[in-house]
Design a protein around this motif. Structure first.
Motif, PDB file in Angstrom:
ATOM      1  N   ASP A 112      42.737 -46.147 -26.914  1.00  0.00           N
ATOM      2  CA  ASP A 112      41.733 -47.128 -26.516  1.00  0.00           C
ATOM      3  C   ASP A 112      42.202 -47.891 -25.281  1.00  0.00           C
ATOM      4  N   GLY A 113      41.425 -47.824 -24.219  1.00  0.00           N
ATOM      5  CA  GLY A 113      41.658 -48.664 -23.057  1.00  0.00           C
ATOM      6  C   GLY A 113      42.850 -48.275 -22.207  1.00  0.00           C
ATOM      7  N   ARG A 136      38.514 -43.810 -26.410  1.00  0.00           N
ATOM      8  CA  ARG A 136      37.432 -44.648 -25.875  1.00  0.00           C
ATOM      9  C   ARG A 136      37.947 -45.557 -24.759  1.00  0.00           C
ATOM     10  N   ASN A 137      37.011 -45.978 -23.916  1.00  0.00           N
ATOM     11  CA  ASN A 137      37.257 -47.007 -22.894  1.00  0.00           C
ATOM     12  C   ASN A 137      38.437 -46.671 -22.002  1.00  0.00           C
ATOM     13  N   SER A 138      38.622 -45.395 -21.685  1.00  0.00           N
ATOM     14  CA  SER A 138      39.809 -44.967 -20.945  1.00  0.00           C
ATOM     15  C   SER A 138      39.434 -44.302 -19.630  1.00  0.00           C
ATOM     16  N   ASN A 188      32.656 -43.693 -23.726  1.00  0.00           N
ATOM     17  CA  ASN A 188      32.830 -44.738 -22.716  1.00  0.00           C
ATOM     18  C   ASN A 188      34.088 -44.503 -21.879  1.00  0.00           C
ATOM     19  N   CYS A 189      34.236 -43.297 -21.371  1.00  0.00           N
ATOM     20  CA  CYS A 189      35.431 -42.922 -20.608  1.00  0.00           C
ATOM     21  C   CYS A 189      35.043 -42.326 -19.263  1.00  0.00           C
TER      22      CYS A 189
END
Length: 505
Positions: free
Chosen positions: A242-243, A268-270, A296-297
């Motif tokens: 994540d992130g 996610r978010n990466s 969301n990447c």
């Protein structure tokens, strides 16, 4: 009337998978085919994968880290040593990790600037934190990376020989890496010379390698410049990434994130920019890989932005990818090779195994020579002494709400082999812009079979027979509101597929 139209739509979906190679389905037919519903299997798959994602989101959470904090400075690391004495930093960090694990777990925090280290072994219950403003710098001396051999042999070990890494974990539970700081592999060719290969990479360590671990968290960390792959997670369960931000454009074989034979995974978010594959799923662990959520990447690569393969000895299923941007590195990003990715989304099965029940939706593909690539081959790579498997299975694949811009000339293509077809593929609400070709295309009859080699989209031709989508040995291909177009004059058709007829709706 409605039933008659639907019957014709089903006929088109079936016709596009078998019959005469080289028939042309015109853009007008592509525009007409879309009106109806997707196949029932695809609708059921969407429902199942949405439920899987909901369950993963609810249950796959970061494990609670005990409050205890351990500092390398308290375990023999003196002022000034981190930046100058790798052996001292390595030993102090390892002592802090061992003490943390012995105390029941907690955080090992690097927060005093730069720490130069060789191989460190994570333990169960330990969260390694690189605090904001601090860096874990990989030693540039190969002697600081003693081999770590897998207890359970896999294809990765026998055929790839990748046994060195900066951070290693095996058989751990509740383990992870976090922090707003940076792990820098300093993996330039000057520091770690070697040849680009599709097998072993001696002399070029990984940065992170975790084998047979459970409850793994990789969160918020910055990763850059590995000598080889940046990170490899093999046969892990409950893996949460994540992130993270990955910049890996310093050497050959610079993958960004490799996930192999894992179960219950969220990425996610990466953001990843890599010289080789950005996010790559593999089956070298020879165990099932299932229940995967990627969301969301942004993934950018000079090779393949999002990929399955090439090692596909295990089975893959139940994969949902949503809200992603994929493709090649932009002018503002680092790049050692080309700005166009070889493939945007590349699903490749070549060593047996099954890839099925995969849905990608709300994806934007940019700067890719082949935005979509499906390949079913018969390389059959296994461990020494194991029986060569028959061709694998590639089926129940959905691309839904996919757009593309600033892509190359080669076009998307799906190809199975005579002995084994790709089955049940849906493209729905797909609009992809390609560049017009400035040279003649290869004829469909001249496209080689190439079923037993390392596959990548570039192995065929610079200009494929169709500028949008070319297919061979594909059964049950459905197109719903699909449009390929280009920015100039191109003599090729938008679609060239195995069709028996071009029905009018």
């Amino acid at each position: 009337m409605t039933e008659a139209i639907n019957a014709k739509r089903r006929t088109l979906a079936l016709a596009m998978g078998s019959g005469m190679l080289g028939a042309w389905v015109s853009p007008a037919v592509l525009a007409a085919a879309p009106g109806g519903a997707a196949p029932e299997w695809a609708e059921a798959l969407r429902r199942d994968l949405d439920l899987m994602a909901q369950n993963l989101t609810r249950t796959l959470l970061a494990w609670p880290v005990p409050d205890s904090v351990f500092l390398p400075e308290a375990y023999g690391l003196t002022a000034g040593a981190p930046a100058t004495v790798p052996a001292t930093a390595t030993a102090a960090i390892q002592r802090a990790i061992d003490a943390c694990a012995a105390a029941g777990g907690g955080t090992v925090r690097l927060a005093q600037g730069d720490y130069v280290s060789g191989t460190i072994d994570l333990r169960s219950g330990v969260m390694l934190e690189i605090a904001e403003g601090s860096r874990l710098l990989a030693s540039t001396d190969l002697k600081d990376y003693p081999e770590r051999l897998a207890k359970r042999p896999t294809v990765m070990d026998s055929n790839m020989g990748m046994n060195q890494s900066l951070i290693f974990a095996q058989d751990c539970q509740h383990v992870g890496i976090c922090g707003k700081g940076t792990i820098d592999g300093r993996g330039t060719e000057a520091n770690f010379p070697g040849e680009e290969t599709i097998s072993g990479t001696p002399g070029r360590p990984f940065i992170i390698r975790m084998l047979d671990c459970r409850n793994v968290v990789i969160k918020d960390i910055n990763l850059r410049d590995s000598p080889c792959w940046m990170q490899n997670y093999l046969n892990c369960e409950d893996l949460l990434i994540d992130g993270i931000r990955v910049e890996n454009q310093s050497n050959h074989n610079n993958d960004g994130l490799d996930i192999d034979s894992c179960r219950r995974v969220i990425v996610r978010n990466s953001w990843i920019n890599s010289g080789d594959d950005a996010l790559c799923f593999k089956g070298a662990g020879q165990r099932p890989m299932e229940n995967i959520l990627v969301e969301n990447c942004q993934f950018f690569s000079s090779c393949n932005a999002l990929k399955f393969g090439t090692d596909s000895q295990g089975d893959f299923r139940n994969v949902l990818v949503r809200n992603v941007v994929l493709g090649g590195p932009s002018e503002t990003m680092r790049s050692r090779k080309r700005r166009k990715s070889d493939g945007g989304i590349s699903w490749e099965i070549v060593d047996g195994g099954t890839l099925e029940r995969v849905l990608v939706h709300d994806a934007h593909i940019v700067r890719s020579e082949s935005p979509l690539f499906l390949y079913l081959g018969d390389r059959g790579r296994v461990r020494p002494g194991e029986q060569r498997p028959p061709p694998g299975v590639l089926r129940h694949i959905v691309f839904d709400r996919v757009t593309g811009d600033d892509n190359g000339v080669r076009g998307s293509f799906f190809t199975g082999i005579q002995a084994k077809q790709i089955e049940h593929v849906l493209l729905r609400d797909v609009t992809i812009k390609m560049a017009a070709a400035g040279e003649p295309a290869i004829k469909a009859a001249d496209v080689p079979v190439s079923q037993d080699i390392y596959p990548d989209p570039h192995m065929y031709a610079t200009v494929m027979p169709a500028y949008g989508l070319w297919t061979r040995h594909v059964r049950d291909l459905s197109l719903v509101r699909v449009r390929f177009f280009n920015a100039g004059k191109d003599a090729r058709p938008a679609l060239l597929a195995n069709v028996t007829s071009s029905p009018t709706l």
